[in-house]
Scaffold this motif. Sequence first.
Motif, PDB file in Angstrom:
ATOM      1  N   ALA A   1       0.879  -0.842   0.619  1.00 28.20           N
ATOM      2  CA  ALA A   1      -0.352  -0.278   0.056  1.00 28.20           C
ATOM      3  C   ALA A   1       0.410   1.381  -0.139  1.00 28.20           C
ATOM      4  O   ALA A   1       0.800   2.213  -1.108  1.00 28.20           O
ATOM      5  N   GLU A   2       2.274   1.731   0.864  1.00 34.21           N
ATOM      6  CA  GLU A   2       2.980   2.336   0.977  1.00 34.21           C
ATOM      7  C   GLU A   2       3.533   2.239  -0.265  1.00 34.21           C
ATOM      8  O   GLU A   2       3.221   3.914  -0.980  1.00 34.21           O
TER       9      GLU A   2
ATOM     10  N   MET B   1       1.916   1.518  -3.328  1.00 28.02           N
ATOM     11  CA  MET B   1       1.568   2.567  -4.399  1.00 28.02           C
ATOM     12  C   MET B   1       0.899   3.997  -4.134  1.00 28.02           C
ATOM     13  O   MET B   1       0.022   4.456  -4.678  1.00 28.02           O
ATOM     14  N   GLY B   2       1.968   4.495  -2.999  1.00 26.14           N
ATOM     15  CA  GLY B   2       1.777   5.576  -2.894  1.00 26.14           C
ATOM     16  C   GLY B   2       0.782   6.036  -1.662  1.00 26.14           C
ATOM     17  O   GLY B   2      -0.070   7.864  -1.816  1.00 26.14           O
ATOM     18  N   VAL B   3      -0.132   5.161  -0.896  1.00 26.94           N
ATOM     19  CA  VAL B   3      -0.576   5.108   0.129  1.00 26.94           C
ATOM     20  C   VAL B   3      -0.278   5.675   1.439  1.00 26.94           C
ATOM     21  O   VAL B   3       1.078   5.290   2.255  1.00 26.94           O
ATOM     22  N   ASN B   4      -0.729   7.044   2.239  1.00 28.99           N
ATOM     23  CA  ASN B   4       0.647   7.573   3.356  1.00 28.99           C
ATOM     24  C   ASN B   4      -0.664   6.316   4.269  1.00 28.99           C
ATOM     25  O   ASN B   4      -1.499   6.766   4.984  1.00 28.99           O
TER      26      ASN B   4
END
Lengths: 316, 256, 294
Positions: A190-191, A193-196
């Motif tokens: 997730a991280e 893929m740009g998820v903070n």
Amino acid sequence: MKILTKKNIYTLVLVLLIYFLVLLLSNVGIIDSYIQLNMVIVGINIILAVSLNLITGFTGQFSLGHAAFMAIGAYASGIMTAKLGQPFIVGVAVAALSASLAGLLIGIPTLRLRGDYLAIATLGFGEIIKIIGLNNDYVGGAIGLNDIPRYTNWTWLYFSVIATIFIISNFVKSYHGRACISIREDEIAAEAMGVNTTYYKILAFVIGAFFAGIAGALYANYFYFIKPDTFGFMKSIDILVIVVFGGMGSITGSIVGAVILSVISSFLQGFPELRMVIYAVILFLIMVYRPQGVMGDKEFKLFNKEGGLSGNVSSK
Amino acid sequence: MEMLVVNNLYKSFGGVKAVSNINMKIEEGQIVGLIGPNGAGKTTFFNLLTGIYSPSSGDIVYKLNQEISSINFRPSRMVKYGVARTFQNIRLFKEMTVLENVLIGYHNNFKYNLFTSLFRLPGYYKHEDEAYDEVVELLKTFNLYDKKDVLAKNLPYGEQRKVEIARALASKPKLLLLDEPAAGMNPQETRELTELIQWIREEFDLTVILIEHDMSLVMDLCDDIIVFNYGTLLARGTPEEIQNNPEVIKAYLGGE
Amino acid sequence: MEHFIQQIVNGISLGSIYALMALGYTMVYGIIKLINFAHGEIYMVGAYIGYALTTFFNFGFFPALILSMILTSLLGVVIEKVAYKPMRNSTRIAALITAIAVSMFLQYGMMYFVTPQTRSYPNILPDIQVSLFGTNAVVDIRNIYILTVTIVLMLLLQYVIHKTKTGKAMRAVALDGDASQLMGIDMNKTISYTFAIGSALAGAAGVLVGIYYNTINPLMGAVPGLKAFIAAVIGGIGVIPGAVFGGFFLGVTETVVSALGGSLYKDAVAFAILILVLLIKPNGIFGSNQREKV
């Protein structure tokens, strides 16, 4: 995708229909005070379970301190309405905001932890809140806070439940909610893929705590009286059990779970000595035979897209 | 134009040097192969490029959407800088559908705010529809449209790899890092993948760095090959140069 | 100063109890990654067995202690076989809820049989008190018994874990269950041994606490259970010396906080220490740092 689909209109009509039907039945006395009491308990449990499901079921953050957010809400509303003489709307608003603030404060440091460690830290947070309540004379210490005006009625209860379900299911179906689910599935991916992930974990806690705070306000302003022990570790477990029993990551599951477990629990009132023993056995059997919960992560849909009655279980 | 500059990069774990003294520049628009025996530090290098590890010393500078150096790397920011990756040990969101997986890749391109999502205001429908259309388009090019509602865990291995690439592409990167994209694929799938990577480079105007053990894929596809051995850069050159480099042959075949 | 020394003495006794329980938590967690919430209840059952043996059967201290340890170790094994074994492949959250269900079952089951009323332990130890360094701080014979029994049990545990085949198997399973099974270690047997030993230590703690504080009731296990778990986490869960350190550290801290006038907040302090330790060293003071491989 549009707002005014047949499905949405039917849902709105159904929501209002249930509201007026219950109002009518209460006014003519078919729904008596005993049923009302149980409806309040079920409603509060639905709010608690749906909001915990956002944190634990959807975002995958194991929390054993949800009752603490409820406690903060209950006391906030209790103080506002009983001590400061404010109207209920102020009580509810302050309850929700102070609980979500607590969610933020506990979220920022502890969300670096994972799995069981997070669970234990949230448990510790819950106990600390309880102990503060026990030792604070302004809110009555261990004796509790009394003479809270009863403002919780069918209208407040029903629309709070509907608002909780509406807002949380909107959230999980948006890209914000999908980000939360991706954290549950694989935090590192997730991280990447740009998820903070930190932001979304805290956001889930803040939103979950917000509604738990509302549940607390509804509780305080229905039962006249609150004490810290009501919101201890066991209450957090009760909420978690509803979520797991209903199905992690299923909002309809949480609703079904809250109803079934509240019914079981009220049925067990008939066996005061063995009530908790039987409850423990039931819990155990559920975990062994249906660990994924009644609904799994599926949702129950009453209407299909075109608005016809479908009544089947659908994946998303 | 160069878009990636690596200066004196070192990374050690508890005294063990995983990557040491790496210097390189990567030109825009190239497909670069990164090869080397197991344990040569290739994946560690990728993890350094994507901010999962921070360098023990030295630095990495991207000149993409903006110029940015490794001090400011965070995994979740790399997508914003224009860097996306896949993982060697496939890290899909298993309980989410193919469509949802790729929508996570699209995450940073969504524009509606939290309030709109909580109350489902009209902006929600507009942007979700837009995203859906773009992602579906992407899935079609990957031949995955029919599987869009399948849970990622239920896909065969080769298709899982493709979903990972599609998910990375959905973030609209300038640089795509592929960690063993052909691992576990049969020759037919590998050939298709080769064409696909070539095609996406043209279509999306990408620079690609890929780690791969399948030499036929590397030789067919790459403009430039970098060889790692024991954490250091052993050789660099065109496919022919690398194939004829005695150092490289020694590293792969062993010997003195 | 005297007051302070007295508190340290009391803290060491309380710490011994926590340490004995923390050992069971840490061993069980190390081997099946389950927070065994029923551990506090095993301690409670141990206390009741000790009570029954000394009160109704006129057992002396050591026979009561040993028999109670044997019976609680059986209880631990039965709990594992009946309740936890079916959950081995299910989610962590389901296993945790099962552990809580077992805990409730034992609490309220016990309450049903012995009634909720508090009972007091008979005085089975001679009434001897020694004053410390010529001050008014006293060491009671009970303090000495508790510390001695704790130390002996810990030495025994060290011996079992490091010198016997069973102990080796336990350490192997804790490190990598699948690999140890491939190496021919009987996983079920090893888990049973772990529960047996952990529960016996909890049972001993139960008898000791009964003797030390005199009063027991069916819900007595809940809070010390949590505290012992905190102690295990502070020391680094899965690390045996860590659990011992955590237990004594928590016991002493608690009594000192009480002595400084914070007795109402002593439980909160325990949890605050827990959160602090987790934030600074997420794997506990003696735990090693592990990072997920990407």
